[in-house]
Design a protein around this motif. Structure first.
Motif, PDB file in Angstrom:
ATOM      1  N   VAL A 268       0.810  -1.224   0.000  1.00  0.00           N
ATOM      2  CA  VAL A 268       0.000   0.000   0.000  1.00  0.00           C
ATOM      3  C   VAL A 268       0.842   1.273   0.000  1.00  0.00           C
ATOM      4  CG1 VAL A 268      -1.888  -1.178   1.198  1.00  0.00           C
ATOM      5  CG2 VAL A 268      -0.189   0.115   2.531  1.00  0.00           C
ATOM      6  N   ALA A 269       2.160   1.157   0.107  1.00  0.00           N
ATOM      7  CA  ALA A 269       2.998   2.341   0.318  1.00  0.00           C
ATOM      8  C   ALA A 269       2.873   3.357  -0.804  1.00  0.00           C
ATOM      9  CB  ALA A 269       4.455   1.922   0.505  1.00  0.00           C
ATOM     10  N   VAL A 307       9.483   4.816  -0.980  1.00  0.00           N
ATOM     11  CA  VAL A 307       8.723   5.364  -2.108  1.00  0.00           C
ATOM     12  C   VAL A 307       9.097   6.824  -2.341  1.00  0.00           C
ATOM     13  CG1 VAL A 307       6.426   5.988  -2.944  1.00  0.00           C
ATOM     14  CG2 VAL A 307       6.792   3.764  -1.877  1.00  0.00           C
ATOM     15  N   ALA A 308       9.166   7.609  -1.268  1.00  0.00           N
ATOM     16  CA  ALA A 308       9.472   9.040  -1.398  1.00  0.00           C
ATOM     17  C   ALA A 308      10.816   9.264  -2.074  1.00  0.00           C
ATOM     18  CB  ALA A 308       9.458   9.702  -0.021  1.00  0.00           C
ATOM     19  N   ALA A 309      11.780   8.391  -1.808  1.00  0.00           N
ATOM     20  CA  ALA A 309      13.120   8.544  -2.388  1.00  0.00           C
ATOM     21  C   ALA A 309      13.105   8.417  -3.902  1.00  0.00           C
ATOM     22  CB  ALA A 309      14.062   7.509  -1.790  1.00  0.00           C
ATOM     23  N   LEU A 350      11.773  11.627   9.132  1.00  0.00           N
ATOM     24  CA  LEU A 350      12.315  10.439   8.466  1.00  0.00           C
ATOM     25  C   LEU A 350      12.989  10.784   7.152  1.00  0.00           C
ATOM     26  CD1 LEU A 350       9.287   8.021   8.996  1.00  0.00           C
ATOM     27  CD2 LEU A 350      11.359   8.221  10.391  1.00  0.00           C
ATOM     28  N   THR A 351      12.449  11.761   6.456  1.00  0.00           N
ATOM     29  CA  THR A 351      13.041  12.237   5.197  1.00  0.00           C
ATOM     30  C   THR A 351      12.517  13.636   4.937  1.00  0.00           C
ATOM     31  OG1 THR A 351      13.441  11.710   2.860  1.00  0.00           O
ATOM     32  CG2 THR A 351      11.219  11.316   3.677  1.00  0.00           C
ATOM     33  N   THR A 367       8.373  15.332   2.806  1.00  0.00           N
ATOM     34  CA  THR A 367       8.753  15.226   4.211  1.00  0.00           C
ATOM     35  C   THR A 367       7.811  14.265   4.945  1.00  0.00           C
ATOM     36  OG1 THR A 367       9.638  17.482   4.191  1.00  0.00           O
ATOM     37  CG2 THR A 367       9.081  16.540   6.342  1.00  0.00           C
ATOM     38  N   LEU A 368       8.405  13.300   5.624  1.00  0.00           N
ATOM     39  CA  LEU A 368       7.664  12.348   6.451  1.00  0.00           C
ATOM     40  C   LEU A 368       8.103  12.536   7.897  1.00  0.00           C
ATOM     41  CD1 LEU A 368       8.118   9.266   4.109  1.00  0.00           C
ATOM     42  CD2 LEU A 368       5.964  10.499   4.483  1.00  0.00           C
TER      43      LEU A 368
END
Length: 476
Positions: A268-269, A307-309, A350-351, A367-368
């Motif tokens: 689900v990410a 995923v964000a990366a 986290l990021t 941003t997380l």
């Protein structure tokens, strides 16, 4: 009835030339680069008066057309948008900042055409209310007259179509006031649509707050549709009171998502990410606070970071990018302030969270923020940008209570491998729409509206179409 548009495809330059003011106006800057995109008119209350008068004069003839005839015009408008899709998308990317690719500029322009076609396809037949052999009663919907539409800067083209398509289909004429931040996109879109409509059926009046205030209180406007902040919505309610005009208000949201303990984090990410970060987080019904069960908290956080990366951010005209800048400096400052508040409280970034100081444009990195208290400003205030707080919970009751604690309720979501269990949780959430294993997935066939202070009235589908008509009972 079938109509076709004879308009040739415009270039972006031709569109800008067509909508540029003959004198005066102001420069509109690209939020990614600071370059001038084009020049927008700064119209006056007198020009608004003229537009409303012309719309009122044109409305009876437009209303005399049948639903099928008006639908033919909407389909022709969709044809015109598709013929000019690339020029419109380029202008939208330059003015709003969103990239061409991903669920962004090309997606938005395509959605404009799709929404027009969907609205044209809805059937709205008279409804039998009573037919018992003794009495008969039928419910009909008649045009209201002139509809005013005030739109936002985040999805300027698409939300304008959400407003004008059902209004026109029902037989109303429309006067649009676009956001001061994105007037060029709406002016260009209307220029293209108007190649398929009779004269004076659709007007756009670009200007400042005075135009919006005059439109919302004007006695010549029979209904107002507004998408924007709750504070502005309240002001519109007050200004519309003397004319008792009908309102549809889609106001601020701070959508919650609840991840149940049975979820597959990696599965689900990506959908979680786009639920929160679509349009760089600048979406009313985006996922803005995520509640994750303690059993899967670490796995969900790690999967979202991964995923964000892989989501590049940059200038929208670069085909590689899928995330863009914040549209304006004021919104950039809101996001930055809220993230700093979270950092100061001891929350864990986290990021992201570290914008490049000398970078051109209003870029804030994805941003997380984890290990954050539910009372932190980043959770309780709508950030409307690329910063997602992730809150740990222990019981479903706790998660539902936190999700329902705020005075807004536009959308929400529940994430689980057990759909029946997710539906049980969804029924307890105070929001106009609750999605399961997705977030923000609007559909032109499915009614959409807010709960609590996220507004009232419905959009989309046949129910949304009815909101643009005056109900009339014929009884015999």
């Amino acid at each position: 009835m079938t109509l076709t548009s004879d308009v040739d495809a415009f270039t972006t330059t031709r569109l800008l030339d067509a909508i540029a003011p003959t004198d005066g106006g102001r420069d509109i800057l690209d939020p990614a680069t600071g370059a001038v995109v084009g020049r927008a008119p700064e119209q006056t209350p007198a020009e608004l008066e003229d537009a409303i008068a012309r719309a009122r004069a044109a409305q009876p003839s437009w209303a005399k057309l049948s639903h099928s005839e008006r639908s033919a015009h909407l389909n022709a408008a969709a044809d015109a948008i598709e013929a000019n899709a690339e020029a419109l998308a380029e202008l939208l990317s330059r003015e709003q900042g969103k990239p061409l690719n991903g669920p962004n500029a090309r997606f938005e322009v395509g959605a404009c055409a799709s929404w027009l076609r969907a609205t044209a396809s809805f059937e709205l037949a008279p409804e039998k209310v009573v037919d018992d052999g003794v009495g008969h009663a039928e419910l009909h919907y008649r045009p209201l007259g002139v509809v005013g539409a005030i739109g936002p800067w985040n999805w300027p083209m698409m939300i304008t179509v959400w407003q004008l398509a059902p209004a026109l289909r029902m037989g109303n004429t429309v006067v649009v006031k676009p956001s001061e931040y994105t007037p060029l996109s709406v002016l260009a879109l209307a220029h293209v649509i108007n190649t398929a409509l009779p004269a004076d059926v659709l007007h756009v009046v670009a200007g400042g707050r005075d135009i919006g205030e005059a439109l919302s209180g004007h006695p010549g406007i029979d209904k107002l549709m507004f998408t924007g902040s709750t504070a502005t919505g309240k002001a519109i309610i007050r200004s519309s009171a003397d004319t008792v005009k009908r309102l549809t208000l889609e106001l601020g949201g701070n959508d919650a998502g609840i991840v149940l303990p049975d979820v597959d984090a990696k599965a689900v990410a990506q959908d979680l990410f786009w639920g929160a970060f679509i349009n760089t987080g600048q979406t009313c019904a985006a996922l803005k606070r995520l509640y994750v069960h303690e059993d899967v908290y670490t796995e969900v956080c790690d999967a979202l970071v991964e995923v964000a990366a892989g989501m590049p951010m940059g200038v929208g005209l670069d085909e590689n990018n899928v995330l863009g800048p914040l549209q304006n400096k004021a919104q950039f400052d809101i996001v930055a302030t809220l993230v700093e508040s979270a950092k100061a409280s001891g929350a864990k970034v986290l990021t992201g969270g570290d914008p490049v100081a000398d970078q051109a444009g209003y870029f804030y990195p994805s941003t997380l923020v984890a290990d954050i208290d539910n009372s932190n400003d980043l959770v309780t205030q709508e950030q409307f940008g690329p910063a997602l707080p992730i809150i740990r919970y222990s019981t479903i009751d706790e998660a539902v209570e936190m999700a329902n604690a705020l005075d807004v309720g536009l959308g929400a979501s529940v994430w689980s491998s057990d759909v029946d269990r997710a539906r049980e949780v969804a029924a307890r959430i105070e929001a106009g729409t609750v999605w399961i294993n997705k977030h923000g997935a609007v559909d032109p066939r499915v009614p959409f509206g807010g709960a609590k202070q996220s507004g009232y009235g419905l959009e989309f589908g046949v129910e949304g179409l009815k909101q643009l008509g005056a109900p009339q009972i014929i009884s015999y």
